[in-house]
Design a protein around this motif. Structure first.
Motif, PDB file in Angstrom:
ATOM      1  N   LEU A   1       0.831  -1.208   0.000  1.00 43.70           N
ATOM      2  CA  LEU A   1       0.000   0.000   0.000  1.00 43.70           C
ATOM      3  C   LEU A   1       0.867   1.260   0.000  1.00 43.70           C
ATOM      4  CD1 LEU A   1      -2.855  -0.950   2.519  1.00 43.70           C
ATOM      5  CD2 LEU A   1      -3.068  -0.642   0.037  1.00 43.70           C
TER       6      LEU A   1
ATOM      7  N   PHE B   1       0.886   4.218  -2.585  1.00 45.70           N
ATOM      8  CA  PHE B   1       0.662   5.576  -2.077  1.00 45.70           C
ATOM      9  C   PHE B   1       1.760   6.508  -2.586  1.00 45.70           C
ATOM     10  CE2 PHE B   1       0.319   8.359   1.983  1.00 45.70           C
ATOM     11  CZ  PHE B   1      -0.676   9.136   1.416  1.00 45.70           C
TER      12      PHE B   1
ATOM     13  N   THR C   1     -13.266   8.649   1.585  1.00 43.21           N
ATOM     14  CA  THR C   1     -12.770   7.965   2.785  1.00 43.21           C
ATOM     15  C   THR C   1     -13.821   8.009   3.901  1.00 43.21           C
ATOM     16  OG1 THR C   1     -10.509   8.614   2.203  1.00 43.21           O
ATOM     17  CG2 THR C   1     -10.853   7.842   4.448  1.00 43.21           C
TER      18      THR C   1
ATOM     19  N   LEU D   1     -14.905   4.842   6.210  1.00 47.61           N
ATOM     20  CA  LEU D   1     -14.522   4.711   7.618  1.00 47.61           C
ATOM     21  C   LEU D   1     -15.759   4.642   8.515  1.00 47.61           C
ATOM     22  CD1 LEU D   1     -11.413   7.090   8.004  1.00 47.61           C
ATOM     23  CD2 LEU D   1     -11.451   4.601   7.894  1.00 47.61           C
TER      24      LEU D   1
ATOM     25  N   HIS E   1      -9.489  -0.764  15.189  1.00 44.14           N
ATOM     26  CA  HIS E   1      -8.930   0.350  15.952  1.00 44.14           C
ATOM     27  C   HIS E   1      -8.929   1.590  15.072  1.00 44.14           C
ATOM     28  CE1 HIS E   1      -7.681  -2.261  19.157  1.00 44.14           C
ATOM     29  NE2 HIS E   1      -7.027  -3.042  18.306  1.00 44.14           N
ATOM     30  N   LEU E   2      -9.900   2.462  15.310  1.00 39.95           N
ATOM     31  CA  LEU E   2      -9.934   3.716  14.559  1.00 39.95           C
ATOM     32  C   LEU E   2      -9.218   4.777  15.385  1.00 39.95           C
ATOM     33  CD1 LEU E   2     -13.629   3.386  13.494  1.00 39.95           C
ATOM     34  CD2 LEU E   2     -11.741   3.492  11.891  1.00 39.95           C
ATOM     35  N   SER E   3      -8.565   5.701  14.689  1.00 38.79           N
ATOM     36  CA  SER E   3      -7.797   6.721  15.393  1.00 38.79           C
ATOM     37  C   SER E   3      -8.663   7.946  15.661  1.00 38.79           C
ATOM     38  CB  SER E   3      -6.577   7.081  14.537  1.00 38.79           C
ATOM     39  OG  SER E   3      -5.910   8.175  15.084  1.00 38.79           O
TER      40      SER E   3
ATOM     41  N   LYS F   1      -8.833  11.937  17.026  1.00 37.75           N
ATOM     42  CA  LYS F   1      -7.923  13.083  17.065  1.00 37.75           C
ATOM     43  C   LYS F   1      -8.568  14.261  17.795  1.00 37.75           C
ATOM     44  CE  LYS F   1      -6.157  11.082  12.921  1.00 37.75           C
ATOM     45  NZ  LYS F   1      -4.776  10.656  13.144  1.00 37.75           N
TER      46      LYS F   1
ATOM     47  N   ALA G   1      -1.340  10.186  16.904  1.00 38.98           N
ATOM     48  CA  ALA G   1      -0.669   9.581  15.760  1.00 38.98           C
ATOM     49  C   ALA G   1      -1.317  10.097  14.490  1.00 38.98           C
ATOM     50  CB  ALA G   1      -0.778   8.065  15.830  1.00 38.98           C
ATOM     51  N   GLY G   2      -0.497  10.418  13.520  1.00 39.27           N
ATOM     52  CA  GLY G   2      -1.095  10.883  12.257  1.00 39.27           C
ATOM     53  C   GLY G   2      -0.032  11.167  11.232  1.00 39.27           C
TER      54      GLY G   2
ATOM     55  N   THR H   1      -6.254   4.425   1.937  1.00 38.88           N
ATOM     56  CA  THR H   1      -6.585   4.693   3.345  1.00 38.88           C
ATOM     57  C   THR H   1      -7.550   3.636   3.886  1.00 38.88           C
ATOM     58  OG1 THR H   1      -6.446   7.037   2.791  1.00 38.88           O
ATOM     59  CG2 THR H   1      -7.377   6.490   4.938  1.00 38.88           C
TER      60      THR H   1
ATOM     61  N   ARG I   1      -4.881  -0.242  10.539  1.00 41.83           N
ATOM     62  CA  ARG I   1      -4.021   0.872  10.904  1.00 41.83           C
ATOM     63  C   ARG I   1      -4.553   2.167  10.297  1.00 41.83           C
ATOM     64  NH1 ARG I   1      -0.314  -3.403   9.885  1.00 41.83           N
ATOM     65  NH2 ARG I   1       0.886  -3.890  11.739  1.00 41.83           N
ATOM     66  N   ALA I   2      -4.389   3.252  11.053  1.00 45.26           N
ATOM     67  CA  ALA I   2      -4.830   4.564  10.581  1.00 45.26           C
ATOM     68  C   ALA I   2      -3.703   5.231   9.803  1.00 45.26           C
ATOM     69  CB  ALA I   2      -5.231   5.431  11.767  1.00 45.26           C
ATOM     70  N   LEU I   3      -4.010   5.643   8.571  1.00 48.33           N
ATOM     71  CA  LEU I   3      -2.998   6.302   7.752  1.00 48.33           C
ATOM     72  C   LEU I   3      -2.473   7.557   8.447  1.00 48.33           C
ATOM     73  CD1 LEU I   3      -1.615   6.413   4.854  1.00 48.33           C
ATOM     74  CD2 LEU I   3      -3.363   8.086   4.307  1.00 48.33           C
ATOM     75  N   GLY I   4      -1.162   7.712   8.465  1.00 47.40           N
ATOM     76  CA  GLY I   4      -0.552   8.897   9.042  1.00 47.40           C
ATOM     77  C   GLY I   4       0.949   8.790   8.872  1.00 47.40           C
TER      78      GLY I   4
ATOM     79  N   SER J   1      -1.807  13.674   5.703  1.00 52.25           N
ATOM     80  CA  SER J   1      -2.450  12.356   5.644  1.00 52.25           C
ATOM     81  C   SER J   1      -3.284  12.079   6.902  1.00 52.25           C
ATOM     82  CB  SER J   1      -1.396  11.267   5.437  1.00 52.25           C
ATOM     83  OG  SER J   1      -0.386  11.364   6.416  1.00 52.25           O
ATOM     84  N   GLY J   2      -2.655  12.159   8.070  1.00 51.69           N
ATOM     85  CA  GLY J   2      -3.340  11.824   9.316  1.00 51.69           C
ATOM     86  C   GLY J   2      -4.477  12.768   9.664  1.00 51.69           C
TER      87      GLY J   2
END
Lengths: 147, 164
Positions: A7, A11, A48, A52, A68-70, A72, A146-147, B22, B31-34, B126-127
């Motif tokens: 991926l 990307f 997206t 999601l 596991h979603l992030s 923020k 995280a990002g 993504t 996993r979360a893209l970042g 991205s994140g």
């Protein structure tokens, strides 16, 4: 990890061919000379988002693990950090992904941007406890996100 | 025109591709893209600071992401012409005429802003810009507004005032 690698190559290729890793395309975005990058980001976010959302409703990955979603949340670093990053992005024409992509494309100065970005991250990390209180940052184990 | 004088892909194709990547990373890889947290993973290899000892960084999957991004750039360049080292930086060259040393300094300083800024904000394009915006996360919305405003201001100052 093989999936992550495949991926990531896709990307990187896409960032290169879409213009998102091109110095002039980024300047045209910031100078409002071209709608290209705004369209790209709008389509990217627009597609997206429902994906999601569906995954969060489903609650599992396609292999059946709990997802596991992030998250923020906003904190003291969200805006000042964004302001600093905006300066860096406009100066170099690269956000962090394209620093690596342009390095792969053979742009020598991408090394310099990478050295600067890692040094900046290191400066931030080693001083985290010192600046945490003044900037109202989350506790150390959480970090800024995280990002 | 971008690399090797190619026309960039249509924005809708590129945007759809980014969404597909993504979503696959989340749906299959969980996993979360970042990208910018990967800068911390690099630091965690050589620093004993407690900040770089966080659980988030232990898996080091973003180092694989970094390697993949570099390979993607190589692949893009090789398949569109011949790969070679270059100093070309478009507008920066035509407006500022920097020699190699000054150019390195310019990109190190810009990189410093990006490193401190993205880590302070907890994400980058991205994140926050893609993943966080798609989930309407308050921290991402605040950061995206801040970095777009700041980038617009900086670019206008650079290319319309300082070096028109």
């Amino acid at each position: 990890m093989i999936l992550v690698f495949i991926l990531s190559v896709a990307f990187g290729f896409l960032l290169s061919r879409s213009g998102a890793a091109d110095f002039d395309v980024i300047q045209q975005m910031f100078l409002f000379q071209s709608p290209h990058m705004y369209g790209l980001l709008a389509v990217g976010v627009g597609l997206t988002a429902p994906g999601l959302w569906l995954l969060s409703r489903y609650g599992r990955t396609l292999t059946g693990q709990p997802i596991h979603l992030s998250a923020k949340p906003i904190h003291g670093g969200s805006v000042p950090g964004g302001v600093l990053f905006g300066i860096g992005w406009a100066m170099t024409g690269m956000c962090p992904g394209p620093i690596l992509v342009t390095l792969g494309e053979g742009k020598i100065y991408a090394f310099a941007a990478l050295v600067g970005a890692v040094a900046g991250t290191w400066l931030f990390g080693v001083n985290y406890v010192r600046i945490q209180r003044y900037l109202k940052l989350p506790n150390l184990t959480t970090g800024t996100g995280a990002g | 025109m971008i690399l090797h004088n190619l026309e960039p892909w249509h924005f809708a194709v590129a945007g759809a591709g980014i969404a597909a990547i993504t979503l696959t990373l989340q749906a299959v890889g969980n996993r979360a893209l970042g990208v910018s947290t990967g800068l911390e993973e690099i630091c965690s290899l050589g620093s004993k600071a407690p900040y770089f000892g966080r659980a988030e960084l232990r898996e080091h999957w973003r180092l694989v992401l970094f390697a993949g991004l570099i390979c993607g750039g190589v692949l893009s360049s090789v398949t569109s012409g011949s790969w070679q080292w270059t100093w070309d930086a478009g507008l920066l060259d035509t407006r500022l005429h920097l020699d190699h040393a000054s150019k390195i300094a310019w990109f190190v300083v810009g990189g410093l802003f990006t490193g401190v800024g993205t880590r302070l904000a907890g994400g980058c394009t991205s994140g926050h810009g893609i993943y966080g915006m798609a989930r309407m996360q308050p921290g991402s919305i605040a950061s995206v507004l801040a970095f777009m405003a700041s980038g617009i201001l900086t670019a206008n100052l650079l290319w319309r005032v300082i070096a028109p």
